[in-house]
Design an enzyme around this catalytic site. Structure first.
Site, short mmCIF file in Angstrom:
data_model
loop_
_atom_site.label_atom_id
_atom_site.label_comp_id
_atom_site.label_asym_id
_atom_site.label_seq_id
_atom_site.Cartn_x
_atom_site.Cartn_y
_atom_site.Cartn_z
N SER A 124 0.83 -1.21 0.00
CA SER A 124 0.00 0.00 0.00
C SER A 124 0.86 1.25 0.00
O SER A 124 1.92 1.28 0.62
CB SER A 124 -0.89 0.01 1.25
N TYR A 148 -1.38 -0.51 10.63
CA TYR A 148 -1.68 -1.13 9.33
C TYR A 148 -0.51 -0.92 8.38
O TYR A 148 0.00 -1.86 7.77
CB TYR A 148 -2.97 -0.53 8.73
N LYS A 152 2.35 -3.59 6.48
CA LYS A 152 2.69 -3.61 5.05
C LYS A 152 4.21 -3.50 4.86
O LYS A 152 4.81 -4.24 4.09
CB LYS A 152 1.97 -2.48 4.31
C1 WQD Z 1 -9.52 9.74 0.65
C2 WQD Z 1 -9.78 11.23 0.86
C3 WQD Z 1 -10.08 11.84 3.15
C4 WQD Z 1 -13.86 9.67 3.70
C5 WQD Z 1 -6.89 4.79 2.80
C6 WQD Z 1 -5.84 4.04 3.54
C7 WQD Z 1 -4.87 3.42 2.57
C8 WQD Z 1 -5.61 2.61 1.53
C9 WQD Z 1 -6.69 3.43 0.85
C10 WQD Z 1 -5.54 0.29 2.16
C11 WQD Z 1 -9.02 11.81 2.05
C12 WQD Z 1 -11.36 12.10 2.36
C13 WQD Z 1 -12.69 10.19 3.16
C14 WQD Z 1 -14.91 10.55 4.08
C15 WQD Z 1 -13.59 12.41 3.34
N1 WQD Z 1 -6.20 1.47 2.14
N2 WQD Z 1 -12.57 11.53 2.98
N3 WQD Z 1 -14.73 11.89 3.88
O1 WQD Z 1 -7.13 7.78 3.49
O2 WQD Z 1 -6.24 8.12 1.11
O3 WQD Z 1 -6.30 5.85 2.08
O4 WQD Z 1 -7.56 3.94 1.88
O5 WQD Z 1 -4.48 0.04 1.68
O6 WQD Z 1 -4.01 2.59 3.30
O7 WQD Z 1 -5.14 4.97 4.34
O8 WQD Z 1 -8.42 6.96 1.46
O9 WQD Z 1 -10.80 7.03 0.88
O10 WQD Z 1 -10.16 7.07 3.33
O11 WQD Z 1 -9.75 9.08 1.91
O12 WQD Z 1 -13.47 13.63 3.19
O13 WQD Z 1 -16.00 10.13 4.58
O14 WQD Z 1 -11.16 11.42 1.14
O15 WQD Z 1 -9.84 12.89 4.08
O16 WQD Z 1 -8.63 13.13 1.72
P1 WQD Z 1 -6.98 7.30 2.09
P2 WQD Z 1 -9.86 7.49 1.93
#
Ligand code: WQD
Length: 337
Positions: A124, A148, A152
């Site tokens: 990841s 997490y 990885k």
């Molecule tokens: C994306 C953007 C949030 C939800 C995570 C894990 C990573 C990988 C992918 C496994 C950010 C914003 C999100 C919401 C929001 N997983 N957001 N409201 O955090 O980049 O990555 O998932 O491997 O390890 O860390 O993805 O989709 O959670 O967030 O505003 O209800 O959307 O702040 O900017 P992220 P995400």
């Protein structure tokens, strides 16, 4: 090739199974259904016309893995089976180390015992943390920002040590950026348990009426529109990247690490607008404070995947949103109970 997919009924595993079959490979699935549903197997049969061999097994269970390896000769394994929720990992680190790291060691030990020494590992982009030096290249510094991410990075290092100790091993760690989307049939897709932690499935649940609004975590980041920027790639592009990686293994001795991303950053607000366009449904939003552990921007330098694997993501944001909407509108409650 005969390939074992651990976590094969999960979101990325199931889409990779489709891509592998389409590429002419023989696929065996293994899963314990801790984060997926048996219904996925029927959907995969419908999509591919193939009833893939399946073992309901916990990847930490070496005795069960040994029975499987005795019954079948594999050319390679693609290892998806691991817990993957950042927030949960903060609350239950031991669960993540037992299953994320312990499961990887159990799989690799069983493979070694049976002479199967080709593995693609699901890593990841979280191992990069948040850096100002974008786009992120594979040689960028890694930093652990949650348990997490630590699992990885630990598994990547275990693979490096294994390949150094025994040159018969070939391993590729694929660092995913933000996988989204669904198979164009709408029969398989992302079905998170409980409240989605990730943006796209949450947006899709708002569009289909399961949730009243999206909370945007911060609009005061140093980004073009103030919201978080990420590298979203279509899960079918990601799946095809795994096909390219497993086919490349034999010609790439030892350990390698490769980003799978588009190379472009997209903001939360841009995702919302694209999904409203694809679904024709309004996505009400409220702005809240930044989410702990989040950073302003993360996106890949995707050139190594192109030069080493001959792979690039090709599907557009509109296609990602259209395919998510087809899956979500045809399956408002995901795979159901
Ligand atoms: C994306 C953007 C949030 C939800 C995570 C894990 C990573 C990988 C992918 C496994 C950010 C914003 C999100 C919401 C929001 N997983 N957001 N409201 O955090 O980049 O990555 O998932 O491997 O390890 O860390 O993805 O989709 O959670 O967030 O505003 O209800 O959307 O702040 O900017 P992220 P995400």
């Amino acid at each position: 090739m005969k390939i074992l997919l651990t976590g094969g009924t999960g979101y990325i595993g199931s889409h990779t199974a489709v891509a592998l079959l389409e590429a002419g490979h023989d696929v065996t699935l293994l899963d314990n259904f801790s984060n997926s549903k048996p219904a996925v197997l029927d959907r995969l049969h419908t999509i591919t016309g193939v009833a893939m061999d399946f073992f309901e097994t916990d990847v930490t269970d070496e005795a069960a893995l040994t029975e499987i390896m005795k019954q079948r000769s594999f050319d390679a394994a693609i290892h998806f089976a691991a817990p993957k929720a950042v927030g949960e990992s903060m609350e239950k680190p031991l669960h993540y180390f037992k299953n994320g790291v312990g499961g990887t060691v159990a799989l690799l030990q069983t493979m070694a015992d049976h002479g199967v020494r080709n593995v693609v590992y699901s890593s990841s982009a979280t191992v990069y943390g948040f850096s100002d030096d974008l786009p992120l290249v594979e040689g960028a510094p890694t930093v652990v920002i949650n348990p997490y991410g630590r699992t990885k990075l630990m598994c990547e290092e275990i693979l490096q040590d294994l390949c150094r100790a025994d040159e018969r091993w070939n391993a590729i760690a694929l660092r995913y950026f933000n996988p989204v989307g669904a198979h164009p049939s709408g029969l398989i897709g992302e079905d998170p348990q409980g409240v989605p932690a990730n943006l796209m499935p949450f947006v899709a649940q708002v569009a289909v009426g399961r949730r009243p609004e999206l909370t945007i975590f911060g609009d005061d980041y140093p980004t073009p529109d103030g919201t978080g920027v990420r590298d979203y790639l279509h899960v079918m592009d990601l799946a095809e990247g795994h096909v390219a990686a497993v086919e490349h293994l034999a010609s790439d001795p030892g350990y390698d690490v490769i980003n799978l991303g588009t190379g472009s950053g997209i903001s939360v607000k841009e995702i919302v607008a694209a999904f409203e366009k694809a679904s024709g449904m309004p996505i009400p939003t409220v702005i809240a404070g930044r989410r702990p552990g989040d950073g302003p921007a993360s996106y890949a330098d995707a050139n190594k995947a192109a030069s080493v694997l001959g792979w690039r993501a090709t599907r557009s944001l509109d296609e990602m949103c259209a395919d998510v909407w087809r899956w979500q509108s045809q399956n408002p409650n995901g795979y159901g109970d």
